[in-house]
Design a protein around this motif. Structure first.
Motif, PDB file in Angstrom:
ATOM      1  N   UNK A   3       0.855  -1.156   0.000  1.00 25.81           N
ATOM      2  CA  UNK A   3       0.000   0.000   0.000  1.00 25.81           C
ATOM      3  C   UNK A   3       0.903   1.220   0.000  1.00 25.81           C
ATOM      4  N   UNK A   4       0.757   2.042  -1.062  1.00 25.86           N
ATOM      5  CA  UNK A   4       1.532   3.283  -1.151  1.00 25.86           C
ATOM      6  C   UNK A   4       0.573   4.453  -1.039  1.00 25.86           C
ATOM      7  N   UNK A   5       1.007   5.490  -0.353  1.00 24.40           N
ATOM      8  CA  UNK A   5       0.197   6.701  -0.251  1.00 24.40           C
ATOM      9  C   UNK A   5       1.121   7.910  -0.326  1.00 24.40           C
TER      10      UNK A   5
ATOM     11  N   UNK B 133      -9.376  -5.282   4.171  1.00 20.93           N
ATOM     12  CA  UNK B 133      -8.820  -6.291   3.263  1.00 20.93           C
ATOM     13  C   UNK B 133      -8.981  -7.695   3.830  1.00 20.93           C
ATOM     14  N   UNK B 134      -8.753  -7.850   5.129  1.00 16.28           N
ATOM     15  CA  UNK B 134      -8.924  -9.173   5.756  1.00 16.28           C
ATOM     16  C   UNK B 134     -10.363  -9.654   5.617  1.00 16.28           C
ATOM     17  N   UNK B 135     -11.335  -8.756   5.836  1.00 13.42           N
ATOM     18  CA  UNK B 135     -12.751  -9.120   5.710  1.00 13.42           C
ATOM     19  C   UNK B 135     -13.094  -9.448   4.257  1.00 13.42           C
ATOM     20  N   UNK B 136     -12.635  -8.613   3.341  1.00 17.51           N
ATOM     21  CA  UNK B 136     -12.964  -8.780   1.925  1.00 17.51           C
ATOM     22  C   UNK B 136     -12.477 -10.121   1.392  1.00 17.51           C
ATOM     23  N   UNK B 137     -11.261 -10.506   1.775  1.00 15.77           N
ATOM     24  CA  UNK B 137     -10.671 -11.734   1.240  1.00 15.77           C
ATOM     25  C   UNK B 137     -10.749 -12.907   2.204  1.00 15.77           C
ATOM     26  N   UNK B 138     -11.406 -12.734   3.341  1.00 12.85           N
ATOM     27  CA  UNK B 138     -11.569 -13.790   4.349  1.00 12.85           C
ATOM     28  C   UNK B 138     -10.240 -14.467   4.667  1.00 12.85           C
ATOM     29  N   UNK B 139      -9.212 -13.648   4.852  1.00  7.84           N
ATOM     30  CA  UNK B 139      -7.870 -14.165   5.149  1.00  7.84           C
ATOM     31  C   UNK B 139      -7.049 -13.057   5.804  1.00  7.84           C
ATOM     32  N   UNK B 140      -5.954 -13.458   6.431  1.00 12.40           N
ATOM     33  CA  UNK B 140      -5.014 -12.478   6.992  1.00 12.40           C
ATOM     34  C   UNK B 140      -4.120 -11.995   5.852  1.00 12.40           C
ATOM     35  N   UNK B 141      -4.285 -10.770   5.457  1.00 15.89           N
ATOM     36  CA  UNK B 141      -3.515 -10.197   4.354  1.00 15.89           C
ATOM     37  C   UNK B 141      -2.337  -9.432   4.932  1.00 15.89           C
ATOM     38  N   UNK B 142      -1.164  -9.688   4.399  1.00 16.44           N
ATOM     39  CA  UNK B 142       0.028  -8.983   4.829  1.00 16.44           C
ATOM     40  C   UNK B 142       0.179  -7.711   3.986  1.00 16.44           C
ATOM     41  N   UNK B 143       0.248  -6.563   4.654  1.00 15.82           N
ATOM     42  CA  UNK B 143       0.347  -5.288   3.940  1.00 15.82           C
ATOM     43  C   UNK B 143       1.625  -4.567   4.357  1.00 15.82           C
ATOM     44  N   UNK B 144       2.319  -4.032   3.344  1.00 12.05           N
ATOM     45  CA  UNK B 144       3.480  -3.172   3.600  1.00 12.05           C
ATOM     46  C   UNK B 144       3.060  -1.758   3.194  1.00 12.05           C
ATOM     47  N   UNK B 145       3.104  -0.834   4.147  1.00  6.10           N
ATOM     48  CA  UNK B 145       2.735   0.560   3.887  1.00  6.10           C
ATOM     49  C   UNK B 145       3.981   1.347   3.515  1.00  6.10           C
ATOM     50  N   UNK B 146       3.877   2.141   2.435  1.00 10.24           N
ATOM     51  CA  UNK B 146       4.988   2.979   1.980  1.00 10.24           C
ATOM     52  C   UNK B 146       4.476   4.386   1.709  1.00 10.24           C
ATOM     53  N   UNK B 147       5.368   5.363   1.844  1.00  8.74           N
ATOM     54  CA  UNK B 147       5.045   6.745   1.498  1.00  8.74           C
ATOM     55  C   UNK B 147       5.668   7.043   0.137  1.00  8.74           C
ATOM     56  N   UNK B 148       4.855   7.576  -0.780  1.00  4.89           N
ATOM     57  CA  UNK B 148       5.308   7.888  -2.138  1.00  4.89           C
ATOM     58  C   UNK B 148       4.777   9.263  -2.526  1.00  4.89           C
TER      59      UNK B 148
ATOM     60  N   UNK C  33      -2.522  10.920  -3.410  1.00  4.55           N
ATOM     61  CA  UNK C  33      -3.148   9.688  -3.873  1.00  4.55           C
ATOM     62  C   UNK C  33      -2.814   8.495  -3.002  1.00  4.55           C
ATOM     63  N   UNK C  34      -3.392   7.377  -3.408  1.00  2.00           N
ATOM     64  CA  UNK C  34      -3.168   6.118  -2.704  1.00  2.00           C
ATOM     65  C   UNK C  34      -3.242   4.992  -3.735  1.00  2.00           C
ATOM     66  N   UNK C  35      -2.442   3.939  -3.547  1.00  2.00           N
ATOM     67  CA  UNK C  35      -2.491   2.818  -4.485  1.00  2.00           C
ATOM     68  C   UNK C  35      -2.211   1.518  -3.747  1.00  2.00           C
ATOM     69  N   UNK C  36      -2.937   0.493  -4.147  1.00  2.00           N
ATOM     70  CA  UNK C  36      -2.780  -0.847  -3.594  1.00  2.00           C
ATOM     71  C   UNK C  36      -2.352  -1.750  -4.740  1.00  2.00           C
ATOM     72  N   UNK C  37      -1.211  -2.410  -4.588  1.00  2.00           N
ATOM     73  CA  UNK C  37      -0.691  -3.293  -5.628  1.00  2.00           C
ATOM     74  C   UNK C  37      -0.552  -4.695  -5.059  1.00  2.00           C
ATOM     75  N   UNK C  38      -1.032  -5.696  -5.822  1.00  2.00           N
ATOM     76  CA  UNK C  38      -0.923  -7.093  -5.397  1.00  2.00           C
ATOM     77  C   UNK C  38      -0.944  -7.992  -6.626  1.00  2.00           C
ATOM     78  N   UNK C  39       0.001  -8.903  -6.692  1.00  2.00           N
ATOM     79  CA  UNK C  39       0.060  -9.879  -7.790  1.00  2.00           C
ATOM     80  C   UNK C  39      -0.056  -9.243  -9.175  1.00  2.00           C
TER      81      UNK C  39
END
Length: 106
Positions: free
Chosen positions: A1-3, A19-34, A40-46
């Motif tokens: 997650x970049x913001x 995110x955990x609720x949406x995907x019914x799993x423990x999601x690992x998130x790394x927060x970055x400042x950009x 803005x804000x952006x979420x990148x995965x796979x």
């Protein structure tokens, strides 16, 4: 997650929980400042990205307005050329112009 700015811990937790609720799993998130995201804000995965920024929004708005203007210009009727029996005159009261067409009968 970049913001574009550091997210407060409360917002980070809210994003994590959503995110955990949406995907019914423990999601690992790394927060970055950009800072280049310009508010803005952006979420990148796979290899997929979900993003929003003022710069992207303004670019999208500009494209939309340009398309609308092109459509309006294409849909305008062709100007009418007066026939030899018609005369056109322009009256200019103060700041506005009024175009009158006078039709001569005969």
């Amino acid at each position: 997650m970049r913001s574009a700015f550091d997210l407060p811990e409360e917002q980070r937790a809210a994003i994590q929980n959503s995110l955990n609720k949406t995907f019914s799993a423990e999601i690992s998130i790394r927060f970055e400042t950009a800072p280049d995201l310009i508010s803005g804000i952006e979420l990148t995965a796979n290899g997929q990205k979900v993003a929003w920024s003022i710069a992207d929004y303004l670019a999208s708005l500009e494209n939309g307005v340009n398309e609308l203007l092109k459509t309006k210009i294409r849909n305008q009727p062709e100007p009418v050329t007066p026939s030899p029996k018609q005369k056109t005159m322009t009256v200019e009261p103060k700041a506005c112009k009024i175009f009158l067409t006078v039709r001569w009968l005969k």
